[in-house]
Design an enzyme around this catalytic site. Sequence first.
Site, PDB file in Angstrom:
ATOM      1  N   GLU A 110       0.877  -1.171   0.000  1.00 44.03           N
ATOM      2  CA  GLU A 110       0.000   0.000   0.000  1.00 44.03           C
ATOM      3  C   GLU A 110       0.910   1.216   0.000  1.00 44.03           C
ATOM      4  OE1 GLU A 110      -3.430  -2.462   0.385  1.00 44.03           O
ATOM      5  OE2 GLU A 110      -3.222  -0.350  -0.153  1.00 44.03           O
TER       6      GLU A 110
ATOM      7  N   CYS B 289      -2.224   8.626   3.188  1.00 43.20           N
ATOM      8  CA  CYS B 289      -2.012   8.135   1.822  1.00 43.20           C
ATOM      9  C   CYS B 289      -3.171   8.486   0.903  1.00 43.20           C
ATOM     10  CB  CYS B 289      -1.779   6.638   1.841  1.00 43.20           C
ATOM     11  SG  CYS B 289      -3.063   5.739   2.696  1.00 43.20           S
TER      12      CYS B 289
HETATM   13  P1  NAD Z   1       8.971   5.116   3.696  1.00 45.20           P
HETATM   14  O1  NAD Z   1       8.722   4.248   2.536  1.00 45.20           O
HETATM   15  O2  NAD Z   1      10.200   5.904   3.730  1.00 45.20           O
HETATM   16  O3  NAD Z   1       8.968   4.230   5.007  1.00 45.20           O
HETATM   17  C1  NAD Z   1       7.870   3.425   5.357  1.00 45.20           C
HETATM   18  C2  NAD Z   1       8.342   2.448   6.411  1.00 45.20           C
HETATM   19  O4  NAD Z   1       9.162   1.480   5.798  1.00 45.20           O
HETATM   20  C3  NAD Z   1       9.193   3.116   7.481  1.00 45.20           C
HETATM   21  O5  NAD Z   1       8.690   2.728   8.723  1.00 45.20           O
HETATM   22  C4  NAD Z   1      10.600   2.586   7.241  1.00 45.20           C
HETATM   23  O6  NAD Z   1      11.293   2.370   8.463  1.00 45.20           O
HETATM   24  C5  NAD Z   1      10.346   1.282   6.557  1.00 45.20           C
HETATM   25  N1  NAD Z   1      11.390   0.901   5.611  1.00 45.20           N
HETATM   26  C6  NAD Z   1      12.243   1.699   4.919  1.00 45.20           C
HETATM   27  N2  NAD Z   1      13.037   0.961   4.118  1.00 45.20           N
HETATM   28  C7  NAD Z   1      12.654  -0.335   4.282  1.00 45.20           C
HETATM   29  C8  NAD Z   1      13.057  -1.568   3.696  1.00 45.20           C
HETATM   30  N3  NAD Z   1      14.029  -1.632   2.783  1.00 45.20           N
HETATM   31  N4  NAD Z   1      12.432  -2.691   4.088  1.00 45.20           N
HETATM   32  C9  NAD Z   1      11.425  -2.655   4.989  1.00 45.20           C
HETATM   33  N5  NAD Z   1      11.020  -1.512   5.588  1.00 45.20           N
HETATM   34  C10 NAD Z   1      11.606  -0.369   5.230  1.00 45.20           C
HETATM   35  O7  NAD Z   1       7.688   6.021   3.858  1.00 45.20           O
HETATM   36  P2  NAD Z   1       7.402   7.132   4.921  1.00 45.20           P
HETATM   37  O8  NAD Z   1       7.875   8.400   4.360  1.00 45.20           O
HETATM   38  O9  NAD Z   1       7.882   6.764   6.278  1.00 45.20           O
HETATM   39  O10 NAD Z   1       5.802   7.052   4.944  1.00 45.20           O
HETATM   40  C11 NAD Z   1       5.034   7.830   4.165  1.00 45.20           C
HETATM   41  C12 NAD Z   1       4.708   7.142   2.848  1.00 45.20           C
HETATM   42  O11 NAD Z   1       3.869   6.042   3.089  1.00 45.20           O
HETATM   43  C13 NAD Z   1       3.952   8.028   1.903  1.00 45.20           C
HETATM   44  O12 NAD Z   1       4.469   7.880   0.604  1.00 45.20           O
HETATM   45  C14 NAD Z   1       2.538   7.503   1.941  1.00 45.20           C
HETATM   46  O13 NAD Z   1       1.761   7.733   0.832  1.00 45.20           O
HETATM   47  C15 NAD Z   1       2.750   6.071   2.214  1.00 45.20           C
HETATM   48  N6  NAD Z   1       1.572   5.500   2.871  1.00 45.20           N
HETATM   49  C16 NAD Z   1       0.731   4.729   2.133  1.00 45.20           C
HETATM   50  C17 NAD Z   1      -0.431   4.201   2.709  1.00 45.20           C
HETATM   51  C18 NAD Z   1      -1.378   3.336   1.927  1.00 45.20           C
HETATM   52  O14 NAD Z   1      -2.216   2.681   2.522  1.00 45.20           O
HETATM   53  N7  NAD Z   1      -1.296   3.306   0.631  1.00 45.20           N
HETATM   54  C19 NAD Z   1      -0.712   4.485   4.030  1.00 45.20           C
HETATM   55  C20 NAD Z   1       0.161   5.300   4.742  1.00 45.20           C
HETATM   56  C21 NAD Z   1       1.321   5.797   4.141  1.00 45.20           C
END
Ligand code: NAD
Length: 526
Positions: free
Chosen positions: A263, A297
């Site tokens: 997501e 999101c």
């Molecule tokens: P991000 O992708 O930088 O990080 C998301 C999470 O993934 C963090 O907790 C991070 O620690 C972890 N992470 C980072 N690298 C990883 C890896 N290689 N393997 C596993 N985990 C890893 O995103 P962010 O900036 O923290 O969050 C905001 C983003 O999330 C926005 O782009 C938003 O749209 C998206 N989001 C989507 C939804 C949805 O349901 N579609 C919901 C909430 C947020």
Amino acid sequence: MADVIADPETDPHATYVLDPASVRALTSRVLASGEPMTTRTPMTGAPLATLPTSTPADVAVALDRARAAQRAWAARPVAERARLLLALHDLVLDRRSELLDIVQLESGKTRAQAFEEVADVAVVCRHYARRGPALLADRRHLGALPLLTRSTEHHRPKGVVGVVSPWNYPLTLSVTDALPALLAGNAVLLRPDPQGTLTALHALALLVEAGFPEDLVQVVLGGAETGAAVVERADYVCFTGSTATGRSVAASAGRRLVGASLELGGKNAVYVADDADLRRAVPGVLHACFSSAGQLCVSAERLIVHERVADELLARLVDAMGRMRLSTGLHWDADMGSLVGPAQLARVLAHLEDAVAKGASVLAGGRARPDIGPYVLEPTLLTGVTSAMACRDEETFGPLVALYRVQDDDAAVALANDTEYGLNASVWTRDVRRGRRFAARVQAGTVNVNEGYAAAWGSVGSPMGGMKASGLGRRHGREGLLKYTESQNVTVQRLVNIADLPGLRGAGYARALTGALRAMRAVGLP
Ligand code: NAD
């Protein structure tokens, strides 16, 4: 508020501080032998808690514990597992006050927006407790040879499901994706974002209180490395985060050939048509754009308005935005809270400054408000945004919205689809058929007619998720449950072997089978 020992709402010189003894109690069951991390509350910028972190070796041990607990769990009747979901439903509502405190302190959002998370968990518990058992039930299918072949479809649990959740919806996104996995008979290995850790640990305590076995849900702590360690080991991965990280999670899952649902990000559009009821559309647009300060999101960063109503909508919207109450307090009287931290504020300001430098105009907002909180930014509306500006196509993930005027629905659809993303869209019109026509042409996993996002998100019987670069797979609905299972076809052949029908060989066998196939078609068998 049991474990907050100072509150700036009542003492302006205080900061929010969590009682270290409560934090120790919350983390006592967590496998975490790595370096400690300190989290800060966006409300004041001050330290909130010091938490242990999990090494990759801790993650491996947590996975083994979860796997051991999963065997007995999967053997329990699904009705029993469903009852525990209803127990959690009641607990989450009973303890909402402490959950709201911790969600607010970690995320910076308002109390009302934190309540959306509590309500969401309750809705998902109720839905899967009531609908899940039937979706998981064995299904009989017509066999290859009617009467002689009996085929049954089963849904077996995957094993240990890894959930990696972000910071923006710390309760919803750490719990609601785990619940259907648990109902389907899986264990869960959860890595909440550091900024959502306390919320996830509160939720874990409630799961255990509701009756879920202690080792069934393992929470491991830390940042990207811990998340990657979960992705590298789980039998299925449920990831929520940015599209960039989603691609690397998908690659890691692909290397091991385990499934993953992703997501990811969005650049969502709201379209206000010329027949919209503006009294409803204005508060609807504000909620769609500025809920959780735009760090959602499914929230909208593109406001597309039919030119016939654009001036009137704009006047009403700018007036309403000017009256929004910004606050970092743990109370109900606020319309928008804080961004989550300095990096997020810097990102939103960079998009704003880039747009203004390249010719966009600020119609409302546009100022940081350190007088309210260190990472608070006014809800901001821009016009004149062009593709030379970063905020035209990149997800800002903040309270920054670009206004576009269009002449008709065709232009609105074209603009809504002019993005690599496809998560959510919203259309405001008095003509529901017109709204449905718009929806059919928009490439987005959810489309809300006369609502911003809450109608589709909260209708958890229907799936939600992203098209295009917004994700793979779905949460909610049938798909949100069955993705955590392996479908298995168990078929029993009776009396005769299919390739060895008595008295039939070669051409005779083919003739008899051809006749049987024609007969099955003629009598309407599926
Ligand atoms: P991000 O992708 O930088 O990080 C998301 C999470 O993934 C963090 O907790 C991070 O620690 C972890 N992470 C980072 N690298 C990883 C890896 N290689 N393997 C596993 N985990 C890893 O995103 P962010 O900036 O923290 O969050 C905001 C983003 O999330 C926005 O782009 C938003 O749209 C998206 N989001 C989507 C939804 C949805 O349901 N579609 C919901 C909430 C947020």
